[in-house]
Design a protein around this motif. Structure first.
Motif, PDB file in Angstrom:
ATOM      1  N   ARG A  30       0.833  -1.202   0.000  1.00 36.40           N
ATOM      2  CA  ARG A  30       0.000   0.000   0.000  1.00 36.40           C
ATOM      3  C   ARG A  30       0.872   1.259   0.000  1.00 36.40           C
ATOM      4  NH1 ARG A  30      -5.386  -0.673   3.785  1.00 36.40           N
ATOM      5  NH2 ARG A  30      -5.762  -2.904   3.432  1.00 36.40           N
ATOM      6  N   THR A  31       0.334   2.311  -0.599  1.00 37.42           N
ATOM      7  CA  THR A  31       1.025   3.591  -0.587  1.00 37.42           C
ATOM      8  C   THR A  31       0.732   4.313   0.717  1.00 37.42           C
ATOM      9  OG1 THR A  31      -0.840   4.796  -1.564  1.00 37.42           O
ATOM     10  CG2 THR A  31       0.732   3.763  -3.086  1.00 37.42           C
ATOM     11  N   ARG A  32       1.494   5.371   0.980  1.00 35.13           N
ATOM     12  CA  ARG A  32       1.261   6.164   2.188  1.00 35.13           C
ATOM     13  C   ARG A  32      -0.160   6.731   2.201  1.00 35.13           C
ATOM     14  NH1 ARG A  32       3.658   8.819   6.377  1.00 35.13           N
ATOM     15  NH2 ARG A  32       2.827  10.880   6.876  1.00 35.13           N
ATOM     16  N   GLN A  33      -0.637   7.177   1.048  1.00 34.05           N
ATOM     17  CA  GLN A  33      -1.989   7.727   0.973  1.00 34.05           C
ATOM     18  C   GLN A  33      -3.035   6.670   1.298  1.00 34.05           C
ATOM     19  OE1 GLN A  33      -2.877   9.575  -2.767  1.00 34.05           O
ATOM     20  NE2 GLN A  33      -4.912  10.286  -2.118  1.00 34.05           N
ATOM     21  N   GLU A  34      -2.811   5.448   0.839  1.00 34.68           N
ATOM     22  CA  GLU A  34      -3.759   4.365   1.095  1.00 34.68           C
ATOM     23  C   GLU A  34      -3.771   3.951   2.562  1.00 34.68           C
ATOM     24  OE1 GLU A  34      -3.701   2.074  -3.251  1.00 34.68           O
ATOM     25  OE2 GLU A  34      -2.176   1.608  -1.732  1.00 34.68           O
ATOM     26  N   LEU A  35      -2.688   4.253   3.273  1.00 32.67           N
ATOM     27  CA  LEU A  35      -2.598   3.884   4.687  1.00 32.67           C
ATOM     28  C   LEU A  35      -3.344   4.852   5.604  1.00 32.67           C
ATOM     29  CD1 LEU A  35       1.171   2.850   4.843  1.00 32.67           C
ATOM     30  CD2 LEU A  35      -0.805   1.317   4.948  1.00 32.67           C
ATOM     31  N   GLU A  36      -3.749   5.996   5.073  1.00 38.04           N
ATOM     32  CA  GLU A  36      -4.416   7.007   5.891  1.00 38.04           C
ATOM     33  C   GLU A  36      -5.677   6.488   6.563  1.00 38.04           C
ATOM     34  OE1 GLU A  36      -3.707   9.874   6.960  1.00 38.04           O
ATOM     35  OE2 GLU A  36      -1.973  10.489   5.777  1.00 38.04           O
ATOM     36  N   SER A  37      -6.415   5.624   5.869  1.00 39.38           N
ATOM     37  CA  SER A  37      -7.716   5.179   6.372  1.00 39.38           C
ATOM     38  C   SER A  37      -7.668   3.845   7.108  1.00 39.38           C
ATOM     39  CB  SER A  37      -8.709   5.068   5.210  1.00 39.38           C
ATOM     40  OG  SER A  37      -8.216   4.158   4.229  1.00 39.38           O
ATOM     41  N   VAL A  38      -6.474   3.345   7.414  1.00 38.07           N
ATOM     42  CA  VAL A  38      -6.350   2.053   8.105  1.00 38.07           C
ATOM     43  C   VAL A  38      -6.998   2.115   9.487  1.00 38.07           C
ATOM     44  CG1 VAL A  38      -4.662   0.584   9.289  1.00 38.07           C
ATOM     45  CG2 VAL A  38      -4.326   1.197   6.895  1.00 38.07           C
ATOM     46  N   ASP A  70       9.598  -0.220   1.057  1.00 32.31           N
ATOM     47  CA  ASP A  70       9.100   1.080   0.609  1.00 32.31           C
ATOM     48  C   ASP A  70       9.220   2.052   1.779  1.00 32.31           C
ATOM     49  OD1 ASP A  70       7.731   3.307  -0.217  1.00 32.31           O
ATOM     50  OD2 ASP A  70       5.948   2.244  -0.908  1.00 32.31           O
ATOM     51  N   GLU A  71      10.303   2.823   1.801  1.00 28.10           N
ATOM     52  CA  GLU A  71      10.569   3.703   2.935  1.00 28.10           C
ATOM     53  C   GLU A  71       9.680   4.939   2.942  1.00 28.10           C
ATOM     54  OE1 GLU A  71      14.723   4.559   3.107  1.00 28.10           O
ATOM     55  OE2 GLU A  71      15.262   2.511   3.735  1.00 28.10           O
ATOM     56  N   GLU A  72       9.042   5.272   1.803  1.00 26.05           N
ATOM     57  CA  GLU A  72       8.116   6.399   1.787  1.00 26.05           C
ATOM     58  C   GLU A  72       6.821   6.031   2.502  1.00 26.05           C
ATOM     59  OE1 GLU A  72       5.673   9.298  -1.321  1.00 26.05           O
ATOM     60  OE2 GLU A  72       7.184   7.902  -2.077  1.00 26.05           O
ATOM     61  N   ALA A  73       6.307   4.839   2.229  1.00 33.10           N
ATOM     62  CA  ALA A  73       5.083   4.389   2.896  1.00 33.10           C
ATOM     63  C   ALA A  73       5.363   4.000   4.346  1.00 33.10           C
ATOM     64  CB  ALA A  73       4.476   3.215   2.140  1.00 33.10           C
ATOM     65  N   PHE A  74       6.557   3.482   4.609  1.00 35.37           N
ATOM     66  CA  PHE A  74       6.916   3.008   5.951  1.00 35.37           C
ATOM     67  C   PHE A  74       8.221   3.674   6.387  1.00 35.37           C
ATOM     68  CE2 PHE A  74       4.440  -0.339   3.890  1.00 35.37           C
ATOM     69  CZ  PHE A  74       3.432  -0.530   4.823  1.00 35.37           C
ATOM     70  N   PRO A  75       8.148   4.933   6.834  1.00 33.42           N
ATOM     71  CA  PRO A  75       9.359   5.675   7.200  1.00 33.42           C
ATOM     72  C   PRO A  75       9.940   5.312   8.563  1.00 33.42           C
ATOM     73  CG  PRO A  75       7.421   7.033   7.579  1.00 33.42           C
ATOM     74  CD  PRO A  75       6.926   5.753   6.959  1.00 33.42           C
ATOM     75  N   SER A  76       9.348   4.337   9.235  1.00 33.69           N
ATOM     76  CA  SER A  76       9.790   4.011  10.593  1.00 33.69           C
ATOM     77  C   SER A  76      11.197   3.436  10.632  1.00 33.69           C
ATOM     78  CB  SER A  76       8.811   3.018  11.236  1.00 33.69           C
ATOM     79  OG  SER A  76       8.604   1.906  10.380  1.00 33.69           O
ATOM     80  N   VAL A  77      11.593   2.678   9.604  1.00 33.16           N
ATOM     81  CA  VAL A  77      12.923   2.063   9.620  1.00 33.16           C
ATOM     82  C   VAL A  77      14.027   3.117   9.476  1.00 33.16           C
ATOM     83  CG1 VAL A  77      14.487   0.448   8.469  1.00 33.16           C
ATOM     84  CG2 VAL A  77      12.111  -0.211   8.897  1.00 33.16           C
TER      85      VAL A  77
END
Length: 423
Positions: A208-216, A326-333
């Motif tokens: 999923r993209t970062r935008q798609e994660l907004e509504s999780v 995907d570090e843009e969608a998951f910047p935690s690492v």
């Protein structure tokens, strides 16, 4: 590359246990009613010739289970973090023992697990969740016990303290990823290690993209595709914060620079991590996703425990995938690598702020992407530790207290902003 805390080729000999004789290895299990603890007890009960549990500790929320475990294992000592559960624990224990039969000694209070960790035994398995596991980790190391470490927060929040206390080979990691690295590193000389490759399932939102994660939603985040875990670690797996914490832990355990540690997405979770050597060879440790394998190695090292967990069934066709993170969608690492490089109390701030943000997310007060965004803001406000500063336990506790308070403030402000926008 220097000798690491968890050096797979070093055989650590724990301090002598008074009155001990040849026989089963004596264990203390901290966090016995949790996931790691219950699986460890399953292994012990299946191998009574190899292990003898002398003490158990738990927070105290599952008194009946703790009493049952104590009776089945015939332990000498039971420890609980909350003193108010002692009457209920004593009553639960009495129901399992015959009249006149002595009950186990009961330790109670916030320091009970720490006291138990220093008691006579061969190995301490620290399966406590959270930074409260740091004090028992230090106590076990100072007492000269071998330490099977599942409490990653000990290293995250108190890395320099643990490194100053432990000797090479005293710690055997129990996280599946670090156990895999531990085994892979045994396959070559440390000077020939080029890279550690930490695998990640990718969680329930892989692709999923970062935008798609907004509504999780919390319900979606708690539905992990591979592992059955507690709510905090499951959400951490969904945000990949858990993987960031594991990268910091790998850096501390194996003295490998952050730029030589890579995270790779592997949805099947069969390859638990890999070690790449300078000649181009990569050694991978593979087994079905079952924590008992890593637990058995932790409490049995340097020996392996037969049939600890199922092996890969090579008679069946199967496909294993690997993909870059995907570090843009998951910047935690990358955030965790930054925090780990800062050192000092920064990792404690990262960990504490994340726990508060996860709680806010589960309560519906913070969006999914807001977890890591808020943690990043808290870390930025904390700033860079002063060079040469010596870390102490009070430093860690003070930093955690500040980080939790600030994370709650930011989460509350975000929730208020969302409410205003809806109105």
């Amino acid at each position: 590359m220097t000798d690491s805390l968890a050096h797979p080729k070093l055989r650590y000999t724990p301090a002598a246990v008074p009155g001990a004789s040849q026989g089963p290895r004596t264990l203390v299990i901290l966090g016995s009613t949790g996931s790691i603890g219950t699986q460890a007890i399953d292994l012990v009960l299946r191998h009574p010739d190899r292990f003898q549990v002398t003490g158990l500790s738990a927070a105290g929320g599952r008194v009946a289970l703790l009493a049952e475990q104590a009776h089945r294992l015939r332990v000498r000592t039971v420890a609980v973090a909350h003193e108010d559960v002692v009457p209920a624990l004593r009553e639960a224990l009495s129901s399992h023992y015959q009249p006149g039969e002595p009950l186990p000694e009961i330790l109670a209070g916030p320091d009970a697990a720490t006291e138990l960790a220093a008691s006579p035994c061969h190995t301490v398995l620290n399966g406590i969740t959270g930074s409260i596991g740091l004090a028992p980790t230090l106590a076990a190391l100072e007492a000269g016990r071998a330490l099977a470490l599942a409490n990653k927060e000990s290293l995250i929040v108190g890395g320099p303290l643990v490194k100053a206390t432990a000797v090479p080979g005293q710690i055997v990691p129990v996280d599946s990823e670090h156990s895999a690295l531990f085994q892979g590193l045994a396959g070559g000389a440390r000077r020939d290690v080029r890279k550690l490759v930490v695998t990640a399932s990718g969680g329930p939102f892989r692709g999923r993209t970062r935008q798609e994660l907004e509504s999780v939603t919390p319900e979606q985040a708690l539905a992990h595709p591979t592992w059955a875990m507690g709510p905090v670690i499951t959400v951490n797996s969904a945000t990949l914060v858990n993987k960031g914490l594991e990268v910091i832990e790998a850096h501390l355990l194996y003295d490998v620079p952050f730029e030589q540690i890579e995270v790779v997405v592997h949805p099947q979770s069969y390859v638990h991590s890999m070690v790449e050597f300078t000649d181009g060879s990569t050694l991978a440790q593979a087994s079905p996703p079952d924590m008992r394998m890593a637990i058995a190695l932790g409490i049995g090292w340097p020996d392996r425990v037969p049939d600890a967990a199922p092996a890969v069934d090579w008679s069946k066709a199967q496909t294993w995938e690997f993909a870059p993170l995907d570090e843009e969608a998951f910047p935690s690492v990358p955030l965790a690598c930054h925090v780990g490089a800062l050192g000092g109390t920064a990792p404690a701030v990262f960990n504490a702020a994340n726990e508060e943000c996860v709680e806010a997310f589960l309560a519906g007060k913070l969006p999914f992407n807001g977890i890591v965004d808020t943690v990043a803001e808290v870390v930025a406000e904390h700033g860079t530790p002063a060079p040469g500063t010596t870390l102490t336990v009070p430093d860690v506790l003070e930093a955690e207290t500040w980080a939790r308070a600030r994370a709650r403030e930011l989460a509350a402000a975000a929730a208020a902003h969302v409410t205003e926008a809806r109105v």
